[in-house]
Scaffold this active site. Structure first.
Site, PDB file in Angstrom:
ATOM      1  N   ASP A  67     119.961 -34.910  71.841  1.00 53.65           N
ATOM      2  CA  ASP A  67     120.575 -35.974  71.035  1.00 53.65           C
ATOM      3  C   ASP A  67     121.778 -36.597  71.745  1.00 53.65           C
ATOM      4  O   ASP A  67     122.230 -36.095  72.776  1.00 53.65           O
ATOM      5  CB  ASP A  67     120.976 -35.434  69.650  1.00 53.65           C
ATOM      6  N   ASN A 135     124.742 -26.236  58.376  1.00 54.47           N
ATOM      7  CA  ASN A 135     123.812 -26.618  57.303  1.00 54.47           C
ATOM      8  C   ASN A 135     122.347 -26.442  57.724  1.00 54.47           C
ATOM      9  O   ASN A 135     121.448 -26.921  57.042  1.00 54.47           O
ATOM     10  CB  ASN A 135     124.065 -28.079  56.903  1.00 54.47           C
ATOM     11  N   HIS A 137     120.954 -27.676  60.438  1.00 51.69           N
ATOM     12  CA  HIS A 137     120.362 -28.756  61.255  1.00 51.69           C
ATOM     13  C   HIS A 137     119.999 -28.225  62.649  1.00 51.69           C
ATOM     14  O   HIS A 137     120.631 -27.303  63.165  1.00 51.69           O
ATOM     15  CB  HIS A 137     121.258 -30.002  61.312  1.00 51.69           C
ATOM     16  N   GLU A 142     119.349 -33.562  60.093  1.00 47.41           N
ATOM     17  CA  GLU A 142     120.211 -33.045  59.037  1.00 47.41           C
ATOM     18  C   GLU A 142     119.410 -32.612  57.810  1.00 47.41           C
ATOM     19  O   GLU A 142     118.334 -33.149  57.541  1.00 47.41           O
ATOM     20  CB  GLU A 142     121.215 -34.129  58.616  1.00 47.41           C
TER      21      GLU A 142
HETATM   22  P1  PGA Z   1     127.886 -25.600  67.744  1.00 47.91           P
HETATM   23  O1  PGA Z   1     126.893 -26.706  67.200  1.00 47.91           O
HETATM   24  O2  PGA Z   1     127.181 -24.892  68.834  1.00 47.91           O
HETATM   25  O3  PGA Z   1     129.074 -26.378  68.211  1.00 47.91           O
HETATM   26  O4  PGA Z   1     128.184 -24.705  66.573  1.00 47.91           O
HETATM   27  C1  PGA Z   1     125.573 -26.382  66.982  1.00 47.91           C
HETATM   28  C2  PGA Z   1     124.856 -27.540  66.343  1.00 47.91           C
HETATM   29  O5  PGA Z   1     125.493 -28.320  65.606  1.00 47.91           O
HETATM   30  O6  PGA Z   1     123.640 -27.666  66.559  1.00 47.91           O
END
Ligand code: PGA
Length: 245
Positions: A67, A135, A137, A142
């Site tokens: 992404d 959450n 995702h 999302e």
């Molecule tokens: P993080 O993010 O590794 O910074 O916790 C993971 C994500 O949002 O996929």
């Protein structure tokens, strides 16, 4: 699903780095799906060390990232292109022409279509690396009533904007939309490897490893439909979710 419980986050990173090195050694022109976020950073450090030690050669490896934020240029220090260059690509012998991170600037629909084309170009990913949001995702898919199969523009949720604000000077600076691979793109990979650490991920990981339910409200649960998934968590997180093996 293979749930791998390690003693520590450092061990989780070593486990995943070893998997990637083994794959690259077996298939030097493999295609890797890569992820950003805080979680994979120490794992990328281990790949850099392995490359510098002559244990793995990335010169023929191709990569596509999950992404990119909309509205910030590749040169911005919070863009995912900048993240990948500074945390990995600048330090290994990869050909940057073989690395792809979606464009954040310009026509977002066209940028999503370009990412979708890259997901399939030259075959699907041999290994897709993932983090997971608080959450649930994966990439920027999302939690919602409806998920999307292919690369698309996603409006980020309040929880994601809040979580990512730690990387920006202020919360208002966090982009509110992103280009992301879709669920079908992720599930198309031959092997999916998700690393998670930290108690903020407890609910998301519980939904993923503790039962059989699949819900768009925790997008990671879609991984239960894939035959070759590794969820790598440390003992602290395994204890928090009540995972006993
Ligand atoms: P993080 O993010 O590794 O910074 O916790 C993971 C994500 O949002 O996929």
């Amino acid at each position: 699903m293979n749930v791998v419980v390690t003693k520590s986050y450092d061990e989780s990173c070593a486990y995943v780095a070893d998997m990637i090195c083994k794959l690259v050694n077996e298939k030097p022109d493999c295609k890797l799906g890569l992820a950003t976020g805080g979680t994979p950073v120490p794992m990328y450090k281990k790949l850099i060390e392995a490359n510098k030690a002559g244990k793995v050669d990335f010169s023929r490896v191709r990569t596509v990232n999950l992404d990119e934020y909309c509205g910030i240029p590749a040169t911005h220090d919070q863009s995912y292109r900048y993240f990948m260059n500074t945390n990995l690509f600048d330090h290994i012998n990869i050909d940057k022409a073989n690395t792809y991170v979606a464009q954040g600037m310009g026509d977002a629909e066209a940028n999503a279509a370009a990412l979708e084309a890259k997901v399939r170009e030259g075959g699907v990913a041999d290994l897709q690396l993932l983090g997971i949001g608080n959450n649930g995702h994966i990439a920027f898919n999302e939690a919602a009533d409806v998920l999307h199969a292919t690369a698309h523009i996603e409006k980020l949720t309040e929880s994601t904007i809040q979580a990512n604000s730690r990387f920006f000077e202020k919360k208002e600076d966090v982009p509110t939309t992103a280009i992301t691979m879709g669920m079908g793109d992720i599930l198309a990979a031959k092997c999916v490897v998700l690393i998670a650490t930290g108690l903020a991920k407890t609910d998301a990981i519980r939904g993923l490893v503790m039962d059989d339910a699949i819900t768009t409200r925790n997008p990671s649960t879609m991984l239960k439909m894939h035959e070759n998934v590794y969820v790598v968590i440390d003992q602290e997180l395994a204890d928090a979710v009540g995972y006993k093996g």
